[in-house]
Design an enzyme around this catalytic site. Structure first.
Site, PDB file in Angstrom:
ATOM      1  N   TYR A 196      -6.920  -8.950  11.532  1.00  0.00           N
ATOM      2  CA  TYR A 196      -5.584  -8.725  12.084  1.00  0.00           C
ATOM      3  C   TYR A 196      -5.481  -9.336  13.475  1.00  0.00           C
ATOM      4  O   TYR A 196      -6.461  -9.335  14.234  1.00  0.00           O
ATOM      5  CB  TYR A 196      -5.296  -7.222  12.179  1.00  0.00           C
ATOM      6  CG  TYR A 196      -4.994  -6.598  10.819  1.00  0.00           C
ATOM      7  CD1 TYR A 196      -3.727  -6.703  10.263  1.00  0.00           C
ATOM      8  CD2 TYR A 196      -5.985  -5.928  10.098  1.00  0.00           C
ATOM      9  CE1 TYR A 196      -3.445  -6.145   9.016  1.00  0.00           C
ATOM     10  CE2 TYR A 196      -5.705  -5.364   8.856  1.00  0.00           C
ATOM     11  CZ  TYR A 196      -4.433  -5.476   8.319  1.00  0.00           C
ATOM     12  OH  TYR A 196      -4.150  -4.931   7.088  1.00  0.00           O
ATOM     13  N   GLU A 246       0.845  -1.196   0.000  1.00  0.00           N
ATOM     14  CA  GLU A 246       0.000   0.000   0.000  1.00  0.00           C
ATOM     15  C   GLU A 246       0.880   1.247   0.000  1.00  0.00           C
ATOM     16  O   GLU A 246       2.044   1.209   0.441  1.00  0.00           O
ATOM     17  CB  GLU A 246      -0.884  -0.020   1.262  1.00  0.00           C
ATOM     18  CG  GLU A 246      -1.821   1.176   1.383  1.00  0.00           C
ATOM     19  CD  GLU A 246      -2.933   0.983   2.420  1.00  0.00           C
ATOM     20  OE1 GLU A 246      -2.913  -0.016   3.162  1.00  0.00           O
ATOM     21  OE2 GLU A 246      -3.832   1.851   2.466  1.00  0.00           O
ATOM     22  N   GLN A 266       1.980  -6.021   5.682  1.00  0.00           N
ATOM     23  CA  GLN A 266       2.183  -5.688   4.285  1.00  0.00           C
ATOM     24  C   GLN A 266       3.629  -5.988   3.907  1.00  0.00           C
ATOM     25  O   GLN A 266       4.480  -6.058   4.780  1.00  0.00           O
ATOM     26  CB  GLN A 266       1.873  -4.231   4.036  1.00  0.00           C
ATOM     27  CG  GLN A 266       0.444  -3.847   4.362  1.00  0.00           C
ATOM     28  CD  GLN A 266       0.113  -2.426   3.913  1.00  0.00           C
ATOM     29  OE1 GLN A 266       0.929  -1.733   3.341  1.00  0.00           O
ATOM     30  NE2 GLN A 266      -1.134  -2.008   4.186  1.00  0.00           N
ATOM     31  N   ASN A 313     -12.493  -1.243  -0.982  1.00  0.00           N
ATOM     32  CA  ASN A 313     -11.792  -1.830   0.172  1.00  0.00           C
ATOM     33  C   ASN A 313     -12.461  -1.350   1.465  1.00  0.00           C
ATOM     34  O   ASN A 313     -12.748  -0.147   1.615  1.00  0.00           O
ATOM     35  CB  ASN A 313     -10.329  -1.369   0.176  1.00  0.00           C
ATOM     36  CG  ASN A 313      -9.624  -1.686   1.495  1.00  0.00           C
ATOM     37  OD1 ASN A 313      -9.290  -2.841   1.777  1.00  0.00           O
ATOM     38  ND2 ASN A 313      -9.403  -0.673   2.332  1.00  0.00           N
ATOM     39  N   GLU A 314     -12.698  -2.235   2.373  1.00  0.00           N
ATOM     40  CA  GLU A 314     -13.260  -1.883   3.691  1.00  0.00           C
ATOM     41  C   GLU A 314     -14.340  -0.807   3.555  1.00  0.00           C
ATOM     42  O   GLU A 314     -14.288   0.239   4.211  1.00  0.00           O
ATOM     43  CB  GLU A 314     -12.142  -1.445   4.655  1.00  0.00           C
ATOM     44  CG  GLU A 314     -11.177  -2.564   4.947  1.00  0.00           C
ATOM     45  CD  GLU A 314     -10.277  -2.348   6.172  1.00  0.00           C
ATOM     46  OE1 GLU A 314     -10.284  -1.266   6.765  1.00  0.00           O
ATOM     47  OE2 GLU A 314      -9.578  -3.311   6.535  1.00  0.00           O
ATOM     48  N   GLU A 367      -6.274  -9.193   3.758  1.00  0.00           N
ATOM     49  CA  GLU A 367      -5.458  -8.506   4.766  1.00  0.00           C
ATOM     50  C   GLU A 367      -5.440  -9.373   6.016  1.00  0.00           C
ATOM     51  O   GLU A 367      -6.498  -9.637   6.604  1.00  0.00           O
ATOM     52  CB  GLU A 367      -6.007  -7.112   5.097  1.00  0.00           C
ATOM     53  CG  GLU A 367      -5.744  -6.108   3.979  1.00  0.00           C
ATOM     54  CD  GLU A 367      -6.109  -4.671   4.311  1.00  0.00           C
ATOM     55  OE1 GLU A 367      -6.021  -4.265   5.487  1.00  0.00           O
ATOM     56  OE2 GLU A 367      -6.484  -3.954   3.360  1.00  0.00           O
TER      57      GLU A 367
HETATM   58  O1  AHR Z   1      -3.050  -2.441   6.418  1.00  0.00           O
HETATM   59  C1  AHR Z   1      -3.370  -1.220   6.997  1.00  0.00           C
HETATM   60  C2  AHR Z   1      -4.835  -0.867   6.837  1.00  0.00           C
HETATM   61  O2  AHR Z   1      -5.606  -1.777   7.541  1.00  0.00           O
HETATM   62  C3  AHR Z   1      -5.392  -0.924   5.439  1.00  0.00           C
HETATM   63  O3  AHR Z   1      -5.143   0.217   4.715  1.00  0.00           O
HETATM   64  C4  AHR Z   1      -6.855  -1.078   5.684  1.00  0.00           C
HETATM   65  O4  AHR Z   1      -7.514  -1.743   4.642  1.00  0.00           O
HETATM   66  C5  AHR Z   1      -6.921  -1.816   7.018  1.00  0.00           C
HETATM   67  O5  AHR Z   1      -7.781  -1.208   7.892  1.00  0.00           O
END
Ligand code: AHR
Length: 502
Positions: A247, A24, A352, A171-172, A303
């Site tokens: 995450y 990103e 990432q 995205n999101e 992600e």
């Molecule tokens: O990876 C960091 C961020 O986490 C990304 O930009 C977003 O999609 C997520 O909230």
């Protein structure tokens, strides 16, 4: 502990894209990490760092997602094409408030993927972009004929069209991508994707809808309901995948913890949270299959990874974190889970690639280091494009707190194109080693070779000691009548390649 492996029972195919990555415009991921520009003293090819590209090729990177993340729904692709001096300079409002000079744009991304030899995954802007803008981006990238966008691409030095393998429509969008309701997004998805044209019928673009955050089952259900309602005829090629973001955040969002300073409780909490992804895959998978009985739509975990507090004295908007053996174990157990669910999970992209969150590479000026997570991806690479076989491992629960217990071991086994078994095994315990007796049904093992990654739980590589955590040959394994036997030390990731009698 007993491990049963049955090479005669193929469970599914492991898409190489399960080993995918994400880059990103965030912190030092693109600029400095991957792209330094042609005039940099850092050795580069067309602006891409040679050291980083070589390391990623060696790890066999299969696919790369770009340009975000949250950045994607604010990215206007026309800002990043044409002569560099004419490109717009603006502020990256999501990440660190730094100047984005757009010197890395669509053509540069395609050049990077060409050098890496990997597939391309582009995330479109639905949050703040128009349908026309998205449609013309696809035309610019993939149209091979007479058209204004194909002409523009040729003017920028690229007469031949590129291949867009994967494309996400937003995205999101439940959050940074527009704060939408699932119904609203579902309707927009239907509309935007209509104009994501397949100009090359031989290589149709794999279209991905924005799926849920963590355990938001309502989002999953409602998006699928809205997109599948009143749509029987255009279902073909209308949605190929739906994403999940998850995450591993020990302490939670409000209380993020250090990546490198933690105790044994922090170790087990982190691994316990990482393992939760299996529950998410199963539960979301059940909802998905209610709408897609044929199993055509893939689950795309685009992600995932650890999210700790940023390294002290770094820009908090850059999300730069170190990477220890704990991250290696998170990677190892997550990849084993994705392998085991390869009939549903068609792609996964760890967040990432370089210098952000759970990165495989960190850079500092001209220096580069490989993180423990890199080594795990390197060790697991032979699972790519192999067939998952039926396996079962005896485990027991370990840990220090009832709410954060974990199994002591994790495994997955595949059979590759040469008929060799690829076994990846993790020991999650911090103090116990285990003897594992591997039984192979109906086949005799004739040779076994292994690699191990092991160290203290908080060991990591630095620019002054880049090889503190590295792989070694694994010697504690031998052949038996029934298969193999090995002793796996605490806090370790092991890869074994087992040759079978033909
Ligand atoms: O990876 C960091 C961020 O986490 C990304 O930009 C977003 O999609 C997520 O909230």
């Amino acid at each position: 502990m007993k491990l049963y492996m049955n090479p005669n029972r193929i469970v599914g195919h492991i898409n190489p894209e399960i080993y995918g990555h994400f880059s990103e415009h965030l912190g030092r991921c693109i600029y400095e990490g991957l792209f330094v520009g042609k005039d940099s003293p850092i050795p580069n090819t067309n602006g891409m760092r040679n050291d980083v590209v070589e390391a990623l090729k060696d790890m066999k990177i299969p696919v790369l997602r770009w340009p975000g993340g949250c950045f994607a729904d604010e990215y206007h692709w026309r800002d990043g094409i044409g002569p560099k001096e004419d490109r717009k300079k603006l502020i990256n409002t999501h990440w660190g408030g730094v100047v984005e000079d757009n010197s890395f744009g669509s053509d540069e991304f395609m050049e990077l993927c060409r050098q890496l030899g990997c597939k391309t995954y582009i995330n479109g802007n639905l949050g703040s972009g128009t349908v026309q803008e998205m449609s013309e981006w696809i035309e610019y990238l993939t149209y091979d004929g007479v058209s204004p966008m194909a002409e523009l691409r040729a003017k920028n030095g690229h007469k031949e069209p590129y291949s867009v393998d994967y494309f996400a429509v937003g995205n999101e969008n439940w959050g940074c991508g527009g704060n939408m309701t699932p119904e609203y997004y579902g309707n927009l998805y239907r509309r935007y994707q209509t104009y994501v044209r397949n100009y090359n019928p031989e290589k149709p673009i794999y279209k991905i809808a924005c799926g849920p955050n963590v355990d938001d089952y309502e989002w999953m259900r409602e998006v699928l309901h809205t997109t599948h309602r009143h749509a029987p005829d255009f279902l073909h090629g209308f949605m190929d995948g739906i994403s999940l973001h998850y995450y591993t955040i020990p302490g939670g969002w409000e209380n993020k913890q250090s990546a490198t300073v933690f105790d044994e409780k922090g170790w087990y909490e982190t691994l316990n949270r990482a393992l939760f992804i299996e529950t998410l895959i199963k539960r979301h998978g059940e909802i998905l299959r209610q709408y897609d009985e044929s199993g055509k739509i893939g689950f795309i975990v685009d992600e995932w990874g650890t999210w700790f507090a940023c390294e002290p004295l770094t820009n908090p908007g850059f999300l730069y974190q170190q990477n220890t053996m704990r991250d290696a174990l998170v990677a190892g157990i997550s990849l084993n889970i994705f392998n085991k669910h390869c009939n549903l999970v068609k792609m996964a992209n760890i967040a990432q690639l370089v210098n952000v969150l759970q990165s495989v590479i960190l850079t500092e000026g001209e220096k580069m280091l490989l993180t423990p997570t890199y080594h795990v991806f390197h060790m697991y690479q032979k699972h790519q494009d192999s067939d998952l076989i039926d396996s079962y491992l005896d485990t027991k629960e370990i840990g220090l707190e009832e709410k954060f217990m974990v199994p002591n071991l994790s495994e997955s086994v595949s059979i590759d194109k040469d008929g060799k078994l690829q076994l990846t095994l993790n020991n999650l315990s911090l103090d116990e080693s285990y003897q594992v007796d591997g039984m192979i049904s109906e086949k005799k093992a004739v040779a076994v070779n292994g690699t191990i990654l092991t160290n203290e739980m908080d060991a990591y590589n630095t620019f002054s000691q880049p090889d503190k955590v590295k792989t070694q040959r694994f010697e504690a394994v031998k052949l038996t009548e029934k298969g193999i036997t090995l002793t796996i030390p605490p806090c370790s990731v092991v890869h074994l390649e087992i040759e079978l009698e033909q």
